[in-house]
Write a protein that holds these residues in place. Structure first.
Motif, PDB file in Angstrom:
ATOM      1  N   GLY A   1       0.814  -1.217   0.000  1.00 17.45           N
ATOM      2  CA  GLY A   1       0.000   0.000   0.000  1.00 17.45           C
ATOM      3  C   GLY A   1       0.843   1.262   0.000  1.00 17.45           C
ATOM      4  N   GLY A   2       0.553   2.135  -0.958  1.00 11.16           N
ATOM      5  CA  GLY A   2       1.328   3.374  -1.074  1.00 11.16           C
ATOM      6  C   GLY A   2       0.570   4.585  -0.563  1.00 11.16           C
ATOM      7  N   GLY A   3      -0.382   4.358   0.363  1.00 10.02           N
ATOM      8  CA  GLY A   3      -1.078   5.485   0.997  1.00 10.02           C
ATOM      9  C   GLY A   3      -0.273   5.968   2.203  1.00 10.02           C
ATOM     10  N   ILE A   4      -0.901   6.785   3.030  1.00  8.81           N
ATOM     11  CA  ILE A   4      -0.167   7.374   4.157  1.00  8.81           C
ATOM     12  C   ILE A   4       0.341   6.297   5.118  1.00  8.81           C
ATOM     13  CG2 ILE A   4      -0.372   8.909   6.161  1.00  8.81           C
ATOM     14  CD1 ILE A   4      -2.447  10.454   4.457  1.00  8.81           C
ATOM     15  N   ALA A   5      -0.501   5.297   5.386  1.00  6.33           N
ATOM     16  CA  ALA A   5      -0.100   4.260   6.340  1.00  6.33           C
ATOM     17  C   ALA A   5       1.102   3.469   5.809  1.00  6.33           C
ATOM     18  CB  ALA A   5      -1.273   3.313   6.624  1.00  6.33           C
ATOM     19  N   GLY A   6       1.002   2.997   4.568  1.00  6.06           N
ATOM     20  CA  GLY A   6       2.067   2.158   4.000  1.00  6.06           C
ATOM     21  C   GLY A   6       3.372   2.915   3.836  1.00  6.06           C
ATOM     22  N   VAL A   7       3.283   4.143   3.331  1.00  2.00           N
ATOM     23  CA  VAL A   7       4.511   4.913   3.090  1.00  2.00           C
ATOM     24  C   VAL A   7       5.182   5.263   4.431  1.00  2.00           C
ATOM     25  CG1 VAL A   7       5.414   7.103   2.185  1.00  2.00           C
ATOM     26  CG2 VAL A   7       3.755   5.777   0.846  1.00  2.00           C
ATOM     27  N   THR A   8       4.385   5.669   5.405  1.00  4.73           N
ATOM     28  CA  THR A   8       4.972   5.993   6.714  1.00  4.73           C
ATOM     29  C   THR A   8       5.648   4.760   7.303  1.00  4.73           C
ATOM     30  OG1 THR A   8       3.163   7.553   7.043  1.00  4.73           O
ATOM     31  CG2 THR A   8       4.470   7.019   8.976  1.00  4.73           C
ATOM     32  N   CYS A   9       4.998   3.616   7.172  1.00  8.19           N
ATOM     33  CA  CYS A   9       5.550   2.372   7.714  1.00  8.19           C
ATOM     34  C   CYS A   9       6.873   2.033   7.017  1.00  8.19           C
ATOM     35  CB  CYS A   9       4.516   1.255   7.514  1.00  8.19           C
ATOM     36  SG  CYS A   9       5.035  -0.344   8.133  1.00  8.19           S
ATOM     37  N   ALA A  10       6.868   2.112   5.680  1.00 13.33           N
ATOM     38  CA  ALA A  10       8.091   1.774   4.927  1.00 13.33           C
ATOM     39  C   ALA A  10       9.229   2.741   5.275  1.00 13.33           C
ATOM     40  CB  ALA A  10       7.793   1.810   3.431  1.00 13.33           C
ATOM     41  N   GLU A  11       8.903   4.027   5.392  1.00 12.98           N
ATOM     42  CA  GLU A  11       9.945   5.022   5.700  1.00 12.98           C
ATOM     43  C   GLU A  11      10.580   4.750   7.056  1.00 12.98           C
ATOM     44  OE1 GLU A  11       8.360   8.962   3.243  1.00 12.98           O
ATOM     45  OE2 GLU A  11       7.899   8.776   5.361  1.00 12.98           O
ATOM     46  N   ARG A  12       9.712   4.426   7.997  1.00 13.62           N
ATOM     47  CA  ARG A  12      10.216   4.174   9.351  1.00 13.62           C
ATOM     48  C   ARG A  12      11.105   2.913   9.376  1.00 13.62           C
ATOM     49  NH1 ARG A  12      10.578   6.229  14.688  1.00 13.62           N
ATOM     50  NH2 ARG A  12      11.085   4.399  15.878  1.00 13.62           N
ATOM     51  N   LEU A  13      10.671   1.872   8.662  1.00 13.24           N
ATOM     52  CA  LEU A  13      11.468   0.636   8.596  1.00 13.24           C
ATOM     53  C   LEU A  13      12.807   0.908   7.914  1.00 13.24           C
ATOM     54  CD1 LEU A  13       8.638  -1.849   7.537  1.00 13.24           C
ATOM     55  CD2 LEU A  13       9.912  -1.949   9.688  1.00 13.24           C
TER      56      LEU A  13
END
Ligand SMILES: Cc1cc2nc3c(=O)[nH]c(=O)nc-3n(C[C@H](O)[C@H](O)[C@H](O)COP(=O)(O)OP(=O)(O)OC[C@H]3O[C@@H](n4cnc5c(N)ncnc54)[C@H](O)[C@@H]3O)c2cc1C
Ligand SMILES: NC(=O)C1=CN([C@@H]2O[C@H](COP(=O)(O)OP(=O)(O)OC[C@H]3O[C@@H](n4cnc5c(N)ncnc54)[C@H](O)[C@@H]3O)[C@@H](O)[C@H]2O)C=CC1
Length: 501
Positions: A15-27
Motif C-alpha cells: 500500500g502506497g497510501g499514508i499508512a504504508g509509506v509511513t511504515c516503509a519510511e520508518r522501517l
C-alpha cells in the motif's frame, strides 16, 4: 525468466497510501542496510510533508502525491513494486502481484486502505469519491450538472455541500442533524447558517446551557463497493478542484433529514412507471414549497419518506469498506464488524508475521477510555509509524509499549471554513447516559462543547479559533476532578488556562 524470481524482503509493506509509506519510511530508517519492499497498486505514493506536532496529541501535516521514484530517492533502501497484490499465501510467507511477481517476506504489513461503500453499486449515476481519479470524474460530471444529490452525513458530504457552487444540491441524510459522524445537533445548528446564501453573521452574547446526551445511534450500511485502488485523498483535496456546476449562484442546498434512498430510477424507467418528482424546494425550513416538476432528469431517487427528486447524478458519501479481499483466501484473518483486519495492540493481525495499519485495519485492543478508531489520515500515519516500530521490536525480540498517540483521540480539521478540533469522546460515544454536556456558543464565531463524566472531562468539540485545545487536551489526559469549577469551566470571562497551566 527474471520475472519469476521471487523478490525477497525482510520487511514488505503493501500500500502506497499514508499508512504504508509511513511504515516503509520508518522501517527504512531503522534498518538502513536492509531492503524494504513496498508493493502498491497505484503509480503514485502519498508522502507526509510539513509535519507539525500542534500539541501532545494533535498533529497537522500536508499530504503530497509523488511518483514512487521520489520515495526510492529519499530512501535508497526502499524498493517499490508498482502492482496490485492479488494473492497472499501466509503459510509460505509469499505474496503474488497482478503482473506475475512474487515476493517473500519475513514480516508483512498490509496497508491497502479502503474504498467507498456505495449505496447502489454499479449504477453509472452513483459516484463515490476516494482518490484523485474519482475526484476528477466527479468534477467533470459536476461541471455539466444543474442539480445533484448527496447521500451520507459524514466527512465527505459535509465538505461537498459547502464547497459546491452553481448547482442545486439535495442532501439526503439518515439523521436529524447534519454531520452525524463529527457533531451533535447543537454543533449542526451552529454550522447551518454557513450553508445559506446570505453569510451575514452577527455575534450574539455567549450562551451556556447544560443538558444530558440522549446517546447517538450508529447504523451501518451493508453494500460493498467498486474496484478502485488509488490512495485516499487527504485534507483540502477539493482545493485544486473546480467544484462548480452550470449555474451562477453560490450555495443552494436542500436537506432531507431522517431518510434514505429507497430506489433509483433511470429516466426511461421513471417515465414508463409514470412517476412524478418534486422541484427543488425554495425554502429549506418549509418542505411544502416543493412542487411537482415537469423537467426530466437523467436519474431519480425515491427516498424512504416517499419524495422523489430528479438530478444529474448522485454522490454516495456513505463511508468506506476496508480493502481486504485479495488477502483473505486461504488465510485465517479475524475480521472486525466493519470488515477490517483485526489488529492487536502491536498492530499484529491474527495471522503470524502479518501486521496491518490504516484504513484496512480494525483496532481490536482494549482502547484508552478516550480514544476510538476513525478512518482518518492522522490515524493512518500514526498506525503506519507504530506498526513499523512493532515490526522492528518483534524482529529484534524487544518489547514495546503502546504509542502515546493512542492515549487520546485528537483530530483537527476544517468544516464550513471553521477550524474544528475533536478530542476524546467528543460525541459522548459509548459513555453512559449520566454524562453531562456543557456548551458555549457565539453564533458565527465559536462553538465549544465539553463532555463531562463524574466531574472529569472526557471529550470536547471546539469549532472556531477557541485556543482551548491544549488546555482541554491536558484536562482530558490527566482526568483531573473538575467538579469544583462547575460552569466556570466554560465561562468566557474566566481564563481557565490560569487555573490549570
Ligand atoms: C475525499 C476524502 C477526503 C478525506 N479528508 C480527510 C481529512 O480531511 N482528514 C483526515 O484525517 N482524513 C481524511 N480522509 C481519510 C484519509 O484520507 C484516509 O483515512 C487515509 O488516507 C487512509 O490511508 P491508508 O494509507 O490507510 O489508505 P489509502 O490512502 O487508501 O492507501 C491504500 C494504498 O494501498 C494501495 N492498494 C490497495 N489495494 C492494493 C492491493 N491489492 N495491492 C497493492 N496495493 C494496494 C492503494 O493503491 C493505495 O496506495 C479523507 C478521505 C477521502 C476519501
Ligand atoms: N475532514 C475530515 O476529517 C474528513 C474525513 N473523511 C474521512 O474519509 C472517509 C470517507 O468519508 P465518508 O464517506 O464521508 O464516510 P463517513 O464514515 O465520515 O460518513 C459516512 C456517512 O454515511 C452515512 N451512511 C452510511 N450508510 C448509509 C446509507 N445506506 N444511506 C445513507 N447514509 C448512509 C453514515 O450515517 C455517515 O453519516 C471517512 O473515514 C471519513 O472520516 C472524509 C472527508 C473529510
Amino acid at each position: 525468466m527474471a520475472a519469476h524470481v521471487p523478490v525477497r524482503g525482510r520487511f514488505v509493506v503493501v500500500g502506497g497510501g499514508i499508512a504504508g509509506v509511513t511504515c516503509a519510511e520508518r522501517l527504512a530508517t531503522e534498518f538502513p542496510s536492509e531492503d524494504i519492499v513496498l508493493v502498491t497498486a497505484s503509480p503514485v505514493i502519498k508522502a507526509v510533508t510539513n509535519f507539525r506536532q500542534v500539541s501532545k496529541t494533535l498533529e497537522e501535516f500536508d499530504v503530497e502525491e509523488q511518483p514512487s521514484t521520489m520515495l526510492e530517492k529519499r530512501y535508497p533502501n526502499i524498493k517499490v513494486i508498482e502492482s496490485g497484490v492479488k494473492e497472499l499465501k501466509s503459510q509460505e510467507h509469499k505474496i503474488f502481484t497482478e503482473d506475475g511477481k512474487q515476493c517473500i517476506y519475513e514480516k508483512l504489513c498490509l496497508c491497502a486502505g479502503a474504498k467507498p461503500k456505495l449505496i447502489f453499486e454499479e449504477n453509472p449515476y452513483v459516484l463515490g469519491i476516494r482518490d484523485t481519479d474519482s475526484a476528477q470524474v466527479f468534477q467533470n460530471h459536476l461541471a455539466k450538472a444543474k442539480r445533484i444529490a448527496v447521500v451520507g452525513n459524514g466527512g465527505i458530504a459535509l465538505e461537498l455541500v459547502y464547497e459546491i457552487e452553481g448547482c442545486e444540491v439535495i442532501w439526503a441524510i439518515k439523521d436529524k442533524a447534519i454531520g452525524n459522524t463529527f457533531f451533535d445537533a447543537g454543533a449542526a445548528e451552529f454550522l447551518i447558517p454557513k450553508l445559506t446564501a446570505e453569510k451575514l453573521e452577527t455575534a450574539i452574547a455567549c450562551k451556556r446551557t447544560k443538558y444530558t446526551t440522549d446517546g447517538s445511534e450508529k447504523e451501518e450500511g451493508s453494500v460493498a463497493a467498486a474496484d478502485k485502488l488509488g490512495s485516499a485523498l487527504g485534507p483540502d483535496w477539493h482545493e485544486g478542484l473546480h467544484l462548480k456546476g452550470t449555474k451562477e449562484f453560490s450555495h443552494k442546498v436542500h436537506i432531507e433529514t431522517l431518510c434514505e434512498i429507497k430506489k433509483i430510477y433511470l429516466q426511461q424507467e421513471f417515465k414508463q412507471l409514470q412517476k412524478t418528482s418534486l422541484s427543488f424546494p425554495k425554502d429549506n425550513s418549509d418542505n411544502q414549497n416543493a412542487h411537482l416538476e415537469e423537467e426530466l432528469w437523467p436519474v431519480y431517487m425515491e427516498l424512504t419518506n416517499g419524495k422523489i427528486y430528479g438530478c444529474d447524478f448522485i454522490v454516495s458519501a456513505t463511508g468506506v469498506v476496508p480493502n481486504v479481499k485479495p488477502f483473505l483466501d486461504g488465510n485465517n484473518f479475524a475480521l472486525g464488524e466493519d470488515g477490517g483486519l483485526k489488529v492487536d495492540k502491536h498492530m499484529h493481525s491474527s495471522v503470524a508475521d502479518i501486521y496491518a495499519a490504516g484504513d484496512i485495519c480494525t483496532a481490536s485492543w482494549e482502547p484508552s477510555p478516550v480514544w476510538q478508531q476513525m478512518r482518518l489520515w492522522t490515524q493512518a500515519r500514526q498506525m503506519g509509524w507504530y506498526a513499523a516500530k512493532c515490526m522492528v521490536a518483534d524482529s529484534l525480540g524487544e518489547s514495546i509499549d503502546m504509542d502515546f498517540s493512542f492515549e487520546l483521540f485528537a483530530h483537527v480539521t476544517k468544516f464550513f471554513n471553521y477550524k474544528v478540533v475533536l478530542l476524546g469522546k467528543y460525541n459522548a460515544q459509548g459513555l453512559d447516559l449520566d454524562c453531562e454536556l456543557m456548551l458555549r456558543c457565539t453564533k458565527g464565531q465559536e462553538y465549544i462543547k465539553v463532555v463531562m463524566q463524574n466531574g472529569r472531562m472526557m471529550g470536547a468539540v471546539l469549532i472556531g479559533e477557541t485556543d482551548l485545545e491544549e488546555t482541554f487536551e491536558n484536562l482530558i489526559l490527566n482526568q483531573m476532578d473538575l467538579s469544583a469549577y462547575g460552569e466556570d469551566l466554560l465561562n468566557p470571562n474566566v481564563d481557565i488556562e490560569d487555573y490549570f497551566d
